[in-house]
Design a protein around this motif. Structure first.
Motif, mmCIF file in Angstrom:
data_model
loop_
_atom_site.group_PDB
_atom_site.id
_atom_site.type_symbol
_atom_site.label_atom_id
_atom_site.label_comp_id
_atom_site.label_asym_id
_atom_site.label_seq_id
_atom_site.Cartn_x
_atom_site.Cartn_y
_atom_site.Cartn_z
ATOM 1 N N SER A 31 3.059 -6.058 8.997
ATOM 2 C CA SER A 31 3.397 -5.058 10.012
ATOM 3 C C SER A 31 2.229 -4.875 10.968
ATOM 4 O O SER A 31 1.230 -5.579 10.886
ATOM 5 C CB SER A 31 3.715 -3.730 9.333
ATOM 6 O OG SER A 31 4.781 -3.875 8.427
ATOM 7 N N GLN A 32 2.347 -3.860 11.834
ATOM 8 C CA GLN A 32 1.272 -3.584 12.785
ATOM 9 C C GLN A 32 -0.006 -3.207 12.045
ATOM 10 O O GLN A 32 0.023 -2.615 10.973
ATOM 11 C CB GLN A 32 1.665 -2.497 13.769
ATOM 12 C CG GLN A 32 1.778 -1.107 13.164
ATOM 13 C CD GLN A 32 2.190 -0.094 14.194
ATOM 14 O OE1 GLN A 32 2.994 -0.364 15.058
ATOM 15 N NE2 GLN A 32 1.631 1.099 14.093
ATOM 16 N N GLY A 33 -1.118 -3.541 12.633
ATOM 17 C CA GLY A 33 -2.421 -3.371 12.008
ATOM 18 C C GLY A 33 -2.785 -1.958 11.617
ATOM 19 O O GLY A 33 -3.498 -1.763 10.645
ATOM 20 N N ASP A 34 -2.330 -0.960 12.356
ATOM 21 C CA ASP A 34 -2.696 0.427 12.051
ATOM 22 C C ASP A 34 -2.169 0.884 10.692
ATOM 23 O O ASP A 34 -2.699 1.843 10.126
ATOM 24 C CB ASP A 34 -2.161 1.377 13.120
ATOM 25 C CG ASP A 34 -2.882 1.218 14.443
ATOM 26 O OD1 ASP A 34 -3.961 0.586 14.479
ATOM 27 O OD2 ASP A 34 -2.364 1.723 15.454
ATOM 28 N N ASP A 35 -1.134 0.219 10.176
ATOM 29 C CA ASP A 35 -0.524 0.616 8.910
ATOM 30 C C ASP A 35 -1.051 -0.179 7.725
ATOM 31 O O ASP A 35 -0.598 0.023 6.604
ATOM 32 C CB ASP A 35 0.999 0.434 8.971
ATOM 33 C CG ASP A 35 1.656 1.321 10.008
ATOM 34 O OD1 ASP A 35 1.040 2.327 10.409
ATOM 35 O OD2 ASP A 35 2.778 1.010 10.426
ATOM 36 N N PHE B 162 -3.265 -11.256 2.021
ATOM 37 C CA PHE B 162 -2.277 -10.236 1.701
ATOM 38 C C PHE B 162 -2.796 -8.889 2.186
ATOM 39 O O PHE B 162 -3.998 -8.660 2.290
ATOM 40 C CB PHE B 162 -2.016 -10.193 0.187
ATOM 41 C CG PHE B 162 -1.416 -11.460 -0.322
ATOM 42 C CD1 PHE B 162 -0.050 -11.651 -0.301
ATOM 43 C CD2 PHE B 162 -2.221 -12.484 -0.785
ATOM 44 C CE1 PHE B 162 0.516 -12.831 -0.745
ATOM 45 C CE2 PHE B 162 -1.672 -13.663 -1.242
ATOM 46 C CZ PHE B 162 -0.307 -13.844 -1.217
ATOM 47 N N TRP B 163 -1.867 -8.020 2.487
ATOM 48 C CA TRP B 163 -2.155 -6.725 3.084
ATOM 49 C C TRP B 163 -1.392 -5.645 2.341
ATOM 50 O O TRP B 163 -0.304 -5.889 1.821
ATOM 51 C CB TRP B 163 -1.722 -6.726 4.552
ATOM 52 C CG TRP B 163 -2.262 -7.883 5.307
ATOM 53 C CD1 TRP B 163 -1.756 -9.160 5.328
ATOM 54 C CD2 TRP B 163 -3.430 -7.916 6.110
ATOM 55 N NE1 TRP B 163 -2.542 -9.970 6.106
ATOM 56 C CE2 TRP B 163 -3.575 -9.226 6.613
ATOM 57 C CE3 TRP B 163 -4.361 -6.956 6.482
ATOM 58 C CZ2 TRP B 163 -4.614 -9.604 7.437
ATOM 59 C CZ3 TRP B 163 -5.392 -7.330 7.310
ATOM 60 C CH2 TRP B 163 -5.516 -8.637 7.780
ATOM 61 N N TYR B 164 -1.936 -4.421 2.322
ATOM 62 C CA TYR B 164 -1.232 -3.271 1.757
ATOM 63 C C TYR B 164 -0.805 -2.376 2.900
ATOM 64 O O TYR B 164 -1.626 -1.934 3.706
ATOM 65 C CB TYR B 164 -2.132 -2.490 0.789
ATOM 66 C CG TYR B 164 -1.424 -1.313 0.189
ATOM 67 C CD1 TYR B 164 -0.508 -1.487 -0.837
ATOM 68 C CD2 TYR B 164 -1.635 -0.022 0.672
ATOM 69 C CE1 TYR B 164 0.174 -0.411 -1.367
ATOM 70 C CE2 TYR B 164 -0.962 1.061 0.142
ATOM 71 C CZ TYR B 164 -0.059 0.857 -0.882
ATOM 72 O OH TYR B 164 0.620 1.926 -1.411
ATOM 73 N N ASN B 165 0.486 -2.102 2.974
ATOM 74 C CA ASN B 165 1.042 -1.247 4.013
ATOM 75 C C ASN B 165 1.031 0.191 3.502
ATOM 76 O O ASN B 165 1.736 0.523 2.552
ATOM 77 C CB ASN B 165 2.462 -1.691 4.361
ATOM 78 C CG ASN B 165 3.040 -0.927 5.524
ATOM 79 O OD1 ASN B 165 2.952 0.286 5.590
ATOM 80 N ND2 ASN B 165 3.638 -1.649 6.451
ATOM 81 N N VAL B 166 0.225 1.049 4.132
ATOM 82 C CA VAL B 166 0.079 2.429 3.672
ATOM 83 C C VAL B 166 1.299 3.287 3.981
ATOM 84 O O VAL B 166 1.474 4.348 3.371
ATOM 85 C CB VAL B 166 -1.196 3.087 4.245
ATOM 86 C CG1 VAL B 166 -2.437 2.376 3.746
ATOM 87 C CG2 VAL B 166 -1.172 3.129 5.756
ATOM 88 N N VAL B 167 2.135 2.864 4.877
ATOM 89 C CA VAL B 167 3.352 3.613 5.210
ATOM 90 C C VAL B 167 4.454 3.301 4.202
ATOM 91 O O VAL B 167 5.076 4.197 3.639
ATOM 92 C CB VAL B 167 3.810 3.319 6.654
ATOM 93 C CG1 VAL B 167 5.144 3.970 6.939
ATOM 94 C CG2 VAL B 167 2.761 3.773 7.647
ATOM 95 N N SER B 168 4.689 2.019 3.966
ATOM 96 C CA SER B 168 5.780 1.623 3.072
ATOM 97 C C SER B 168 5.357 1.517 1.614
ATOM 98 O O SER B 168 6.198 1.525 0.719
ATOM 99 C CB SER B 168 6.353 0.270 3.509
ATOM 100 O OG SER B 168 5.422 -0.780 3.257
ATOM 101 N N GLY B 169 4.038 1.368 1.370
ATOM 102 C CA GLY B 169 3.557 1.184 0.002
ATOM 103 C C GLY B 169 3.802 -0.222 -0.522
ATOM 104 O O GLY B 169 3.709 -0.451 -1.723
#
Length: 62
Positions: free
Chosen positions: A19-23, A3-10
């Motif tokens: 999403s893309q790795g940078d986010d 699992f991943w946390y998307n810093v753009v969408s929260g």
């Protein structure tokens, strides 16, 4: 599954919909760990800052 946390969408994302790795922050083993990514990062940063401060106070600067 990771699992991943998307810093753009929260939002927490899985391997299947990430999403893309940078986010992203991660991977994390659980959704709960991913949801707490910012808290975990802040706690680690504070611990490192405290260690640096203690090091500096002992006169052991680089």
């Amino acid at each position: 599954m990771a699992f991943w946390y998307n810093v753009v969408s929260g939002q927490v994302e899985s391997d299947e919909n990430k999403s893309q790795g940078d986010d992203l922050m991660g991977p994390y083993a659980t959704q709960d760990e991913a949801a707490k990514a910012l808290e975990s990062a802040a706690a680690r940063t504070k611990a490192w800052d405290d260690e640096d401060r203690a090091w500096d106070e002992q006169g052991l600067e680089d």
